[in-house]
Design a protein around this motif. Structure first.
Motif, PDB file in Angstrom:
ATOM      1  N   GLU A 178       0.823  -1.210   0.000  1.00 17.50           N
ATOM      2  CA  GLU A 178       0.000   0.000   0.000  1.00 17.50           C
ATOM      3  C   GLU A 178       0.855   1.257   0.000  1.00 17.50           C
ATOM      4  O   GLU A 178       0.527   2.241  -0.668  1.00 17.50           O
ATOM      5  CB  GLU A 178      -0.943  -0.004   1.197  1.00 17.50           C
ATOM      6  CG  GLU A 178      -2.046  -1.045   1.088  1.00 17.50           C
ATOM      7  CD  GLU A 178      -2.886  -1.143   2.351  1.00 17.50           C
ATOM      8  OE1 GLU A 178      -2.471  -0.583   3.380  1.00 17.50           O
ATOM      9  OE2 GLU A 178      -3.934  -1.787   2.297  1.00 17.50           O
ATOM     10  N   GLN A 179       1.965   1.235   0.724  1.00 20.92           N
ATOM     11  CA  GLN A 179       2.871   2.383   0.741  1.00 20.92           C
ATOM     12  C   GLN A 179       3.484   2.601  -0.646  1.00 20.92           C
ATOM     13  O   GLN A 179       3.587   3.737  -1.113  1.00 20.92           O
ATOM     14  CB  GLN A 179       3.979   2.183   1.775  1.00 20.92           C
ATOM     15  CG  GLN A 179       3.492   2.336   3.204  1.00 20.92           C
ATOM     16  CD  GLN A 179       4.600   2.059   4.204  1.00 20.92           C
ATOM     17  OE1 GLN A 179       5.582   1.394   3.888  1.00 20.92           O
ATOM     18  NE2 GLN A 179       4.431   2.545   5.421  1.00 20.92           N
ATOM     19  N   ARG A 200       1.533   6.500  -7.029  1.00 16.72           N
ATOM     20  CA  ARG A 200       0.450   7.404  -7.414  1.00 16.72           C
ATOM     21  C   ARG A 200       0.889   8.858  -7.274  1.00 16.72           C
ATOM     22  O   ARG A 200       0.643   9.680  -8.162  1.00 16.72           O
ATOM     23  CB  ARG A 200      -0.788   7.147  -6.557  1.00 16.72           C
ATOM     24  CG  ARG A 200      -1.965   8.033  -6.955  1.00 16.72           C
ATOM     25  CD  ARG A 200      -3.235   7.638  -6.270  1.00 16.72           C
ATOM     26  NE  ARG A 200      -3.693   6.360  -6.793  1.00 16.72           N
ATOM     27  CZ  ARG A 200      -4.388   5.482  -6.091  1.00 16.72           C
ATOM     28  NH1 ARG A 200      -4.713   5.728  -4.847  1.00 16.72           N
ATOM     29  NH2 ARG A 200      -4.786   4.347  -6.642  1.00 16.72           N
ATOM     30  N   ILE A 201       1.558   9.179  -6.176  1.00 12.93           N
ATOM     31  CA  ILE A 201       2.048  10.540  -5.968  1.00 12.93           C
ATOM     32  C   ILE A 201       3.072  10.899  -7.045  1.00 12.93           C
ATOM     33  O   ILE A 201       3.043  11.995  -7.611  1.00 12.93           O
ATOM     34  CB  ILE A 201       2.644  10.696  -4.555  1.00 12.93           C
ATOM     35  CG1 ILE A 201       1.516  10.624  -3.518  1.00 12.93           C
ATOM     36  CG2 ILE A 201       3.418  11.999  -4.422  1.00 12.93           C
ATOM     37  CD1 ILE A 201       2.003  10.529  -2.087  1.00 12.93           C
ATOM     38  N   LYS A 209       2.204   1.642  -3.484  1.00 11.66           N
ATOM     39  CA  LYS A 209       1.130   2.072  -4.382  1.00 11.66           C
ATOM     40  C   LYS A 209       0.876   3.571  -4.224  1.00 11.66           C
ATOM     41  O   LYS A 209       0.726   4.290  -5.223  1.00 11.66           O
ATOM     42  CB  LYS A 209      -0.134   1.275  -4.065  1.00 11.66           C
ATOM     43  CG  LYS A 209      -1.266   1.478  -5.032  1.00 11.66           C
ATOM     44  CD  LYS A 209      -2.422   0.548  -4.693  1.00 11.66           C
ATOM     45  CE  LYS A 209      -3.578   0.752  -5.622  1.00 11.66           C
ATOM     46  NZ  LYS A 209      -4.721  -0.108  -5.270  1.00 11.66           N
ATOM     47  N   LYS A 210       0.865   4.032  -2.982  1.00 11.77           N
ATOM     48  CA  LYS A 210       0.648   5.457  -2.725  1.00 11.77           C
ATOM     49  C   LYS A 210       1.809   6.277  -3.281  1.00 11.77           C
ATOM     50  O   LYS A 210       1.597   7.324  -3.906  1.00 11.77           O
ATOM     51  CB  LYS A 210       0.509   5.698  -1.222  1.00 11.77           C
ATOM     52  CG  LYS A 210       0.200   7.128  -0.867  1.00 11.77           C
ATOM     53  CD  LYS A 210      -0.005   7.315   0.626  1.00 11.77           C
ATOM     54  CE  LYS A 210      -0.329   8.749   0.953  1.00 11.77           C
ATOM     55  NZ  LYS A 210      -0.498   8.969   2.389  1.00 11.77           N
TER      56      LYS A 210
END
Length: 48
Positions: free
Chosen positions: A5-6, A12-13, A8-9
């Protein structure tokens, strides 16, 4: 958050930042080209 999840974030950023930077670069290039075209158009109408 887990590592997936980290990551993926972070991706995305990074993607959003890249798109914003490219928008600024391409927008600036477009405006520069338009300005050059306008200057050339005006300079052709000036008396010699």
């Amino acid at each position: 958050m887990n590592n997936y999840e980290q990551g993926k974030k972070a991706r995305r950023i990074a993607s959003v930042a890249f798109l914003l930077i490219m928008t600024v670069v391409l927008g600036g290039t477009y405006l520069s080209q338009q300005q050059k075209a306008e200057i050339n158009k005006v300079s052709k109408n000036l008396p010699n």
